[in-house]
Write a protein that holds these residues in place. Sequence first.
Motif, PDB file in Angstrom:
ATOM      1  N   PRO A 193       8.640 -48.969  26.815  1.00  0.00           N
ATOM      2  CA  PRO A 193       9.221 -48.992  28.158  1.00  0.00           C
ATOM      3  C   PRO A 193      10.730 -48.724  28.197  1.00  0.00           C
ATOM      4  N   HIS A 194      11.384 -48.747  27.055  1.00  0.00           N
ATOM      5  CA  HIS A 194      12.821 -48.509  26.999  1.00  0.00           C
ATOM      6  C   HIS A 194      13.161 -47.040  26.727  1.00  0.00           C
ATOM      7  N   ALA A 195      12.151 -46.203  26.650  1.00  0.00           N
ATOM      8  CA  ALA A 195      12.361 -44.800  26.290  1.00  0.00           C
ATOM      9  C   ALA A 195      13.113 -44.010  27.357  1.00  0.00           C
ATOM     10  N   ASP A 196      12.958 -44.362  28.620  1.00  0.00           N
ATOM     11  CA  ASP A 196      13.584 -43.569  29.686  1.00  0.00           C
ATOM     12  C   ASP A 196      15.098 -43.504  29.563  1.00  0.00           C
ATOM     13  N   ASP A 197      15.730 -44.622  29.289  1.00  0.00           N
ATOM     14  CA  ASP A 197      17.187 -44.625  29.140  1.00  0.00           C
ATOM     15  C   ASP A 197      17.615 -43.799  27.928  1.00  0.00           C
ATOM     16  N   THR A 198      16.897 -43.957  26.840  1.00  0.00           N
ATOM     17  CA  THR A 198      17.201 -43.191  25.628  1.00  0.00           C
ATOM     18  C   THR A 198      17.001 -41.710  25.882  1.00  0.00           C
ATOM     19  N   TRP A 199      15.926 -41.345  26.586  1.00  0.00           N
ATOM     20  CA  TRP A 199      15.636 -39.946  26.907  1.00  0.00           C
ATOM     21  C   TRP A 199      16.761 -39.337  27.743  1.00  0.00           C
ATOM     22  N   ARG A 200      17.186 -40.042  28.766  1.00  0.00           N
ATOM     23  CA  ARG A 200      18.267 -39.525  29.620  1.00  0.00           C
ATOM     24  C   ARG A 200      19.562 -39.350  28.825  1.00  0.00           C
TER      25      ARG A 200
ATOM     26  N   ALA B 148       8.621 -34.020  22.824  1.00  0.00           N
ATOM     27  CA  ALA B 148       9.663 -34.907  22.295  1.00  0.00           C
ATOM     28  C   ALA B 148       9.774 -36.181  23.122  1.00  0.00           C
ATOM     29  N   ARG B 149       9.652 -36.057  24.442  1.00  0.00           N
ATOM     30  CA  ARG B 149       9.731 -37.238  25.315  1.00  0.00           C
ATOM     31  C   ARG B 149       8.583 -38.199  25.034  1.00  0.00           C
ATOM     32  N   VAL B 150       7.381 -37.654  24.888  1.00  0.00           N
ATOM     33  CA  VAL B 150       6.212 -38.491  24.607  1.00  0.00           C
ATOM     34  C   VAL B 150       6.353 -39.159  23.234  1.00  0.00           C
ATOM     35  N   ALA B 151       6.857 -38.418  22.252  1.00  0.00           N
ATOM     36  CA  ALA B 151       7.075 -38.993  20.921  1.00  0.00           C
ATOM     37  C   ALA B 151       8.083 -40.138  20.995  1.00  0.00           C
ATOM     38  N   LEU B 152       9.129 -39.944  21.770  1.00  0.00           N
ATOM     39  CA  LEU B 152      10.147 -40.978  21.936  1.00  0.00           C
ATOM     40  C   LEU B 152       9.548 -42.224  22.597  1.00  0.00           C
TER      41      LEU B 152
ATOM     42  N   ARG C 264      18.004 -27.432  20.813  1.00  0.00           N
ATOM     43  CA  ARG C 264      19.220 -28.196  21.152  1.00  0.00           C
ATOM     44  C   ARG C 264      18.935 -29.688  21.147  1.00  0.00           C
ATOM     45  N   LEU C 265      17.806 -30.068  21.735  1.00  0.00           N
ATOM     46  CA  LEU C 265      17.450 -31.481  21.766  1.00  0.00           C
ATOM     47  C   LEU C 265      17.223 -32.006  20.349  1.00  0.00           C
ATOM     48  N   LEU C 266      16.514 -31.243  19.531  1.00  0.00           N
ATOM     49  CA  LEU C 266      16.266 -31.686  18.157  1.00  0.00           C
ATOM     50  C   LEU C 266      17.572 -31.830  17.376  1.00  0.00           C
ATOM     51  N   GLY C 267      18.516 -30.937  17.606  1.00  0.00           N
ATOM     52  CA  GLY C 267      19.823 -31.055  16.966  1.00  0.00           C
ATOM     53  C   GLY C 267      20.536 -32.328  17.383  1.00  0.00           C
ATOM     54  N   THR C 268      20.415 -32.677  18.646  1.00  0.00           N
ATOM     55  CA  THR C 268      21.021 -33.907  19.156  1.00  0.00           C
ATOM     56  C   THR C 268      20.335 -35.128  18.555  1.00  0.00           C
ATOM     57  N   MET C 269      19.021 -35.052  18.427  1.00  0.00           N
ATOM     58  CA  MET C 269      18.278 -36.174  17.856  1.00  0.00           C
ATOM     59  C   MET C 269      18.639 -36.380  16.384  1.00  0.00           C
TER      60      MET C 269
ATOM     61  N   LEU D  90      19.817 -38.723  25.560  1.00  0.00           N
ATOM     62  CA  LEU D  90      19.637 -37.557  24.683  1.00  0.00           C
ATOM     63  C   LEU D  90      19.782 -36.255  25.465  1.00  0.00           C
ATOM     64  N   LEU D  91      19.171 -36.196  26.642  1.00  0.00           N
ATOM     65  CA  LEU D  91      19.298 -34.993  27.467  1.00  0.00           C
ATOM     66  C   LEU D  91      20.754 -34.729  27.817  1.00  0.00           C
ATOM     67  N   PHE D  92      21.471 -35.767  28.200  1.00  0.00           N
ATOM     68  CA  PHE D  92      22.885 -35.615  28.556  1.00  0.00           C
ATOM     69  C   PHE D  92      23.687 -35.097  27.366  1.00  0.00           C
ATOM     70  N   ARG D  93      23.473 -35.701  26.213  1.00  0.00           N
ATOM     71  CA  ARG D  93      24.209 -35.279  25.014  1.00  0.00           C
ATOM     72  C   ARG D  93      23.875 -33.852  24.594  1.00  0.00           C
ATOM     73  N   ALA D  94      22.643 -33.417  24.872  1.00  0.00           N
ATOM     74  CA  ALA D  94      22.228 -32.061  24.517  1.00  0.00           C
ATOM     75  C   ALA D  94      22.587 -31.052  25.609  1.00  0.00           C
ATOM     76  N   GLY D  95      23.078 -31.545  26.752  1.00  0.00           N
ATOM     77  CA  GLY D  95      23.424 -30.650  27.847  1.00  0.00           C
ATOM     78  C   GLY D  95      22.199 -30.079  28.542  1.00  0.00           C
ATOM     79  N   LEU D  96      21.140 -30.873  28.613  1.00  0.00           N
ATOM     80  CA  LEU D  96      19.882 -30.432  29.220  1.00  0.00           C
ATOM     81  C   LEU D  96      19.544 -31.286  30.436  1.00  0.00           C
ATOM     82  N   HIS D  97      18.622 -30.779  31.247  1.00  0.00           N
ATOM     83  CA  HIS D  97      18.154 -31.528  32.412  1.00  0.00           C
ATOM     84  C   HIS D  97      16.773 -32.137  32.192  1.00  0.00           C
ATOM     85  N   GLY D  98      16.020 -31.571  31.248  1.00  0.00           N
ATOM     86  CA  GLY D  98      14.698 -32.096  30.939  1.00  0.00           C
ATOM     87  C   GLY D  98      13.566 -31.239  31.459  1.00  0.00           C
ATOM     88  N   ASP D  99      13.885 -30.266  32.301  1.00  0.00           N
ATOM     89  CA  ASP D  99      12.832 -29.399  32.832  1.00  0.00           C
ATOM     90  C   ASP D  99      12.854 -28.010  32.194  1.00  0.00           C
TER      91      ASP D  99
END
Length: 103
Positions: free
Chosen positions: A33-40, A23-27, A60-65, A42-51
Amino acid sequence: MIEQAVETAPPSHSLTRPTLETARVALQGFYGPHADDTWRTLLFRAGLHGDETDPAALHRLLGTMQVAEPLIQLCGRGVALRLAAYERLVRDQNPSRGTHEQQ
């Protein structure tokens, strides 16, 4: 039942199960180059850390997306379709697996 089969099945038709990294690579493909802020965000909104590596984290991430801005929705839909295709191919490779478990 199907999730267990998907988790233990070998990659189907040379596909691997999509992950948070998928999902991160797709984003990144959408936002460059602006994907990092969007990724962070999305992770925050989904309650995830990314690892996380469990299937529930990707769901959960897909639901947030799906409730984010339209471009993120499109990106999430692409990953969701890939996940559905992978799960279907694995299920089709092992059609008797679920039948034997129910008997």
